[in-house]
Design a protein around this motif. Structure first.
Motif, PDB file in Angstrom:
ATOM      1  N   SER A   1      67.344  59.424 104.468  1.00  0.00           N
ATOM      2  CA  SER A   1      68.628  58.717 104.443  1.00  0.00           C
ATOM      3  C   SER A   1      68.400  57.391 103.720  1.00  0.00           C
ATOM      4  O   SER A   1      67.952  57.414 102.590  1.00  0.00           O
ATOM      5  CB  SER A   1      69.178  58.536 105.864  1.00  0.00           C
ATOM      6  OG  SER A   1      70.453  57.961 105.814  1.00  0.00           O
ATOM      7  N   LYS A   2      68.649  56.276 104.376  1.00  0.00           N
ATOM      8  CA  LYS A   2      68.425  54.939 103.813  1.00  0.00           C
ATOM      9  C   LYS A   2      68.415  54.870 102.277  1.00  0.00           C
ATOM     10  O   LYS A   2      69.451  54.653 101.687  1.00  0.00           O
ATOM     11  CB  LYS A   2      67.179  54.319 104.441  1.00  0.00           C
ATOM     12  CG  LYS A   2      67.432  54.041 105.926  1.00  0.00           C
ATOM     13  CD  LYS A   2      66.392  53.207 106.619  1.00  0.00           C
ATOM     14  CE  LYS A   2      66.884  52.834 108.011  1.00  0.00           C
ATOM     15  NZ  LYS A   2      65.928  53.016 109.067  1.00  0.00           N
TER      16      LYS A   2
ATOM     17  N   ASP B   1      60.108  62.500 109.637  1.00  0.00           N
ATOM     18  CA  ASP B   1      61.226  61.567 109.548  1.00  0.00           C
ATOM     19  C   ASP B   1      60.859  60.535 108.487  1.00  0.00           C
ATOM     20  O   ASP B   1      60.159  59.562 108.771  1.00  0.00           O
ATOM     21  CB  ASP B   1      61.468  60.914 110.913  1.00  0.00           C
ATOM     22  CG  ASP B   1      62.558  59.837 110.859  1.00  0.00           C
ATOM     23  OD1 ASP B   1      63.035  59.536 109.742  1.00  0.00           O
ATOM     24  OD2 ASP B   1      62.915  59.305 111.924  1.00  0.00           O
TER      25      ASP B   1
ATOM     26  N   SER C   1      73.748  59.694 108.435  1.00  0.00           N
ATOM     27  CA  SER C   1      72.856  58.579 108.767  1.00  0.00           C
ATOM     28  C   SER C   1      71.482  59.129 109.113  1.00  0.00           C
ATOM     29  O   SER C   1      71.311  60.343 109.300  1.00  0.00           O
ATOM     30  CB  SER C   1      73.390  57.790 109.969  1.00  0.00           C
ATOM     31  OG  SER C   1      73.270  58.562 111.149  1.00  0.00           O
ATOM     32  N   GLY C   2      70.527  58.242 109.210  1.00  0.00           N
ATOM     33  CA  GLY C   2      69.191  58.662 109.599  1.00  0.00           C
ATOM     34  C   GLY C   2      69.204  59.339 110.962  1.00  0.00           C
ATOM     35  O   GLY C   2      68.572  60.385 111.167  1.00  0.00           O
ATOM     36  N   SER C   3      69.943  58.746 111.897  1.00  0.00           N
ATOM     37  CA  SER C   3      70.011  59.316 113.249  1.00  0.00           C
ATOM     38  C   SER C   3      70.554  60.745 113.216  1.00  0.00           C
ATOM     39  O   SER C   3      70.018  61.631 113.882  1.00  0.00           O
ATOM     40  CB  SER C   3      70.919  58.468 114.149  1.00  0.00           C
ATOM     41  OG  SER C   3      70.458  57.149 114.209  1.00  0.00           O
TER      42      SER C   3
ATOM     43  N   VAL D   1      63.050  58.738 106.899  1.00  0.00           N
ATOM     44  CA  VAL D   1      64.263  57.929 106.724  1.00  0.00           C
ATOM     45  C   VAL D   1      63.900  56.535 106.204  1.00  0.00           C
ATOM     46  O   VAL D   1      64.537  56.020 105.286  1.00  0.00           O
ATOM     47  CB  VAL D   1      65.060  57.852 108.048  1.00  0.00           C
ATOM     48  CG1 VAL D   1      66.173  56.810 107.956  1.00  0.00           C
ATOM     49  CG2 VAL D   1      65.645  59.219 108.387  1.00  0.00           C
ATOM     50  N   MET D   2      62.841  55.937 106.757  1.00  0.00           N
ATOM     51  CA  MET D   2      62.408  54.635 106.239  1.00  0.00           C
ATOM     52  C   MET D   2      61.408  54.787 105.102  1.00  0.00           C
ATOM     53  O   MET D   2      61.456  54.054 104.115  1.00  0.00           O
ATOM     54  CB  MET D   2      61.766  53.790 107.341  1.00  0.00           C
ATOM     55  CG  MET D   2      61.296  52.431 106.813  1.00  0.00           C
ATOM     56  SD  MET D   2      60.348  51.451 107.987  1.00  0.00           S
ATOM     57  CE  MET D   2      58.717  52.180 107.834  1.00  0.00           C
TER      58      MET D   2
ATOM     59  N   GLU E   1      56.973  59.863 112.159  1.00  0.00           N
ATOM     60  CA  GLU E   1      57.198  58.949 111.046  1.00  0.00           C
ATOM     61  C   GLU E   1      55.875  58.938 110.276  1.00  0.00           C
ATOM     62  O   GLU E   1      54.867  58.463 110.792  1.00  0.00           O
ATOM     63  CB  GLU E   1      57.493  57.535 111.551  1.00  0.00           C
ATOM     64  CG  GLU E   1      58.822  57.351 112.240  1.00  0.00           C
ATOM     65  CD  GLU E   1      58.890  56.014 112.974  1.00  0.00           C
ATOM     66  OE1 GLU E   1      59.257  55.012 112.349  1.00  0.00           O
ATOM     67  OE2 GLU E   1      58.551  55.967 114.166  1.00  0.00           O
TER      68      GLU E   1
ATOM     69  N   TYR F   1      60.341  55.500 116.414  1.00  0.00           N
ATOM     70  CA  TYR F   1      61.772  55.235 116.393  1.00  0.00           C
ATOM     71  C   TYR F   1      62.416  56.260 115.478  1.00  0.00           C
ATOM     72  O   TYR F   1      61.966  56.458 114.350  1.00  0.00           O
ATOM     73  CB  TYR F   1      62.083  53.822 115.879  1.00  0.00           C
ATOM     74  CG  TYR F   1      63.556  53.570 115.750  1.00  0.00           C
ATOM     75  CD1 TYR F   1      64.320  53.246 116.879  1.00  0.00           C
ATOM     76  CD2 TYR F   1      64.204  53.690 114.524  1.00  0.00           C
ATOM     77  CE1 TYR F   1      65.682  53.040 116.769  1.00  0.00           C
ATOM     78  CE2 TYR F   1      65.565  53.486 114.415  1.00  0.00           C
ATOM     79  CZ  TYR F   1      66.307  53.163 115.538  1.00  0.00           C
ATOM     80  OH  TYR F   1      67.658  52.973 115.435  1.00  0.00           O
ATOM     81  N   HIS F   2      63.477  56.915 115.966  1.00  0.00           N
ATOM     82  CA  HIS F   2      64.140  57.920 115.141  1.00  0.00           C
ATOM     83  C   HIS F   2      65.658  57.751 115.104  1.00  0.00           C
ATOM     84  O   HIS F   2      66.351  58.636 114.605  1.00  0.00           O
ATOM     85  CB  HIS F   2      63.778  59.327 115.622  1.00  0.00           C
ATOM     86  CG  HIS F   2      62.309  59.637 115.483  1.00  0.00           C
ATOM     87  ND1 HIS F   2      61.696  59.814 114.272  1.00  0.00           N
ATOM     88  CD2 HIS F   2      61.335  59.759 116.419  1.00  0.00           C
ATOM     89  CE1 HIS F   2      60.394  60.058 114.449  1.00  0.00           C
ATOM     90  NE2 HIS F   2      60.152  60.017 115.742  1.00  0.00           N
ATOM     91  N   GLY F   3      66.167  56.652 115.671  1.00  0.00           N
ATOM     92  CA  GLY F   3      67.603  56.416 115.617  1.00  0.00           C
ATOM     93  C   GLY F   3      68.178  56.121 116.984  1.00  0.00           C
ATOM     94  O   GLY F   3      67.469  56.136 117.993  1.00  0.00           O
TER      95      GLY F   3
ATOM     96  N   TRP G   1      66.221  47.931 105.357  1.00  0.00           N
ATOM     97  CA  TRP G   1      65.384  49.012 104.830  1.00  0.00           C
ATOM     98  C   TRP G   1      66.114  50.017 103.940  1.00  0.00           C
ATOM     99  O   TRP G   1      65.561  51.067 103.621  1.00  0.00           O
ATOM    100  CB  TRP G   1      64.646  49.776 105.953  1.00  0.00           C
ATOM    101  CG  TRP G   1      64.112  48.931 107.067  1.00  0.00           C
ATOM    102  CD1 TRP G   1      64.007  47.560 107.082  1.00  0.00           C
ATOM    103  CD2 TRP G   1      63.594  49.355 108.333  1.00  0.00           C
ATOM    104  NE1 TRP G   1      63.461  47.122 108.269  1.00  0.00           N
ATOM    105  CE2 TRP G   1      63.212  48.198 109.059  1.00  0.00           C
ATOM    106  CE3 TRP G   1      63.420  50.594 108.919  1.00  0.00           C
ATOM    107  CZ2 TRP G   1      62.660  48.259 110.349  1.00  0.00           C
ATOM    108  CZ3 TRP G   1      62.867  50.654 110.206  1.00  0.00           C
ATOM    109  CH2 TRP G   1      62.495  49.502 110.911  1.00  0.00           C
TER     110      TRP G   1
HETATM  111  C1  LIG Z   1      66.421  53.682 110.444  1.00  0.00           C
HETATM  112  C2  LIG Z   1      65.699  54.880 110.923  1.00  0.00           C
HETATM  113  C3  LIG Z   1      66.384  55.951 111.526  1.00  0.00           C
HETATM  114  C4  LIG Z   1      67.851  55.873 111.839  1.00  0.00           C
HETATM  115  O1  LIG Z   1      68.620  55.779 110.700  1.00  0.00           O
HETATM  116  P1  LIG Z   1      70.138  55.262 110.821  1.00  0.00           P
HETATM  117  O2  LIG Z   1      70.698  55.453 109.466  1.00  0.00           O
HETATM  118  O3  LIG Z   1      70.030  53.815 111.211  1.00  0.00           O
HETATM  119  O4  LIG Z   1      70.794  56.069 111.865  1.00  0.00           O
HETATM  120  C5  LIG Z   1      65.672  57.069 111.866  1.00  0.00           C
HETATM  121  N1  LIG Z   1      64.353  57.156 111.641  1.00  0.00           N
HETATM  122  C6  LIG Z   1      63.659  56.151 111.067  1.00  0.00           C
HETATM  123  C7  LIG Z   1      62.190  56.315 110.824  1.00  0.00           C
HETATM  124  C8  LIG Z   1      64.297  54.975 110.711  1.00  0.00           C
HETATM  125  O5  LIG Z   1      63.608  53.963 110.172  1.00  0.00           O
END
Ligand SMILES: *Cc1c(COP(=O)(O)O)cnc(C)c1O
Length: 416
Positions: A256-257, A228, A103-105, A230-231, A194, A136-138, A45
């Motif tokens: 992030s990502k 969040d 990182s996302g976490s 991140v994705m 999310e 999911y948040h990490g 992702w």
């Molecule tokens: C991947 C993800 C995270 C964690 O990101 P990392 O970089 O793997 O720590 C957090 N929240 C969401 C929605 C994600 O998809």
């Protein structure tokens, strides 16, 4: 000799083959044994435009030759300043401050700590966090605490803090809104979501209207709203941010990502003025107590600045719309096959559930599918019986056809 490397989310006892990747280009990975593998999930992702976008790779090389790393507490550098200004230009206007992590976490940990710090510094301490079911948040302890509980985190469960779980929206989502309304009465610190699609929870989607209504409930009760992304950020869902589709602006935003186009680890948590101001004082005890050694690494920041330039100069959202359309056609074809359930798509993400009597993440369907896709030179990583496709935006029709043909064949074999 066997490798001393201990891989993430890998059961080494099963001795499944671990391909050695030597180089990547666009939507393809090349392995040491000469295979060309289609990266159908954007290397978990992160890869947005494609692997090794020339502009991002050049920025990394240039920055590495100039300044590699510097402490970020009390010091600064041009790539971080430029990135923060660039983010301010394209992200919602109320998100006035940019805090870096890796990182996302960690971007989630930072958001949670900022929310708690905000209330503590206002002398109205609040500690409870509300979360959406199946989230999911990490994988760090705080991020796991606000995510769904399951086999992934059972050994750590006693250390995870208690949260208020709001049911995932089904149908008109009224039960979700009612539960959120009730939970918001108890003065929680924040609600983390999310936006529009829950990734690791199984690519579960819900409509923008519900995101907007959940945001409105939080607003009414003064509960901080953490998005969040991140994705979902960086075009994944068809817009730069998923929140845009609901006209929602969060109090805290995690990115992030795709922030570096998927080239280097970097994250930001963006915060509103009131949250920053709650920490602003001549009193050192009120500062934001968080750092990691590589906070705002200059090379990673330079990659992210180059990513912003790609967004500015290239038709990224047109590519995303085109990819969404090309995936939709193929998903429609897949949906007609026996054993294929719940076809769904959002922007560049498409998913189906394959009929599986056992169900659940540890059912043997996922590893069987994984092996099958690996043998077909495809990087696809089913979530339980959910098979999803989330390719880099540059993927061509031939590679998409290969992905969907393999999923179709798998569905037919399983249904047989
Ligand atoms: C991947 C993800 C995270 C964690 O990101 P990392 O970089 O793997 O720590 C957090 N929240 C969401 C929605 C994600 O998809």
């Amino acid at each position: 000799m066997t490798s001393p490397v201990w891989h993430p989310f890998t059961q080494h006892g099963l001795a499944e083959p671990i391909p050695l990747v030597t180089h990547a280009e666009g939507a393809a990975l090349h392995t040491a044994d000469g295979r060309r593998v289609v990266d159908a999930i954007s290397s978990w992702w992160v890869t947005t435009h494609g692997h090794r976008h020339p502009r991002i790779s050049a920025a990394i090389a240039e920055q590495a030759a100039r300044l590699d790393q510097i402490i970020f507490a009390g010091w600064t550098h041009e790539p971080a300043e430029r990135l923060a200004r660039g983010l301010r230009r394209i992200m919602p206007e109320t998100l006035a401050y940019v805090f870096f992590s890796d990182s996302g976490s960690t971007s989630v940990e930072v958001a949670l700590k900022m929310a708690l710090g905000y209330w503590a510094n206002r002398n109205e301490p609040r500690h409870r966090i509300l979360v959406l079911e199946h989230s999911y948040h990490g994988d760090t302890i705080g991020a796991m605490s606000v995510g769904a509980r399951g086999v992934f985190n059972a050994p750590y469960a006693p250390l995870l803090f208690d949260v208020g779980v709001i049911p995932f929206p089904h149908g008109d989502g009224q039960a979700t809104l009612d539960a959120l309304e009730a939970a918001a009465q108890d003065h929680p610190a924040a609600f983390i979501v999310e936006p529009l699609i829950l990734g690791a929870g199984g690519m579960l989607t819900y409509p923008p209207r519900l995101l907007a209504e959940m945001r409105a409930v939080c607003e009414r009760h003064g509960v901080l709203f953490i998005a969040d992304e991140v994705m979902t950020g960086w075009g994944r869902t068809g817009t730069l941010l998923a929140c845009e589709q609901a006209g929602v602006t969060p109090d805290l935003l995690c990115l992030s990502k795709g922030l570096t186009g998927g080239s280097l680890p970097l994250a930001v948590t963006m915060a509103t003025e009131p949250i920053y101001d709650a920490h602003l004082s001549t009193d050192r005890a009120r500062m934001f107590f968080h750092s990691s050694s590589y906070t705002a690494n200059p090379i990673a920041c330079a990659a992210a600045v180059a990513n912003l330039e790609v967004w500015r100069d290239e038709p990224v959202l047109d590519r995303v719309a085109d990819l969404a359309c090309r995936q939709r056609e193929r998903l429609d074809g897949l949906a007609t096959l026996p054993g294929v359930r719940n076809p769904r798509a959002l922007g560049t993400i498409a998913a189906v559930d394959l009929e599986d009597a056992q169900g659940g993440y540890l059912s043997d369907l996922a590893p069987r599918l994984l092996a099958r896709f690996r043998d077909a030179d495809l990087l696809l990583r089913p979530l339980g019986n959910t098979v999803y496709v989330m390719p880099p935006y540059c993927i061509d029709d031939a590679d998409l056809d290969r992905i969907y043909a393999a999923i179709g064949e798998a569905a037919e074999d399983i249904a047989r």
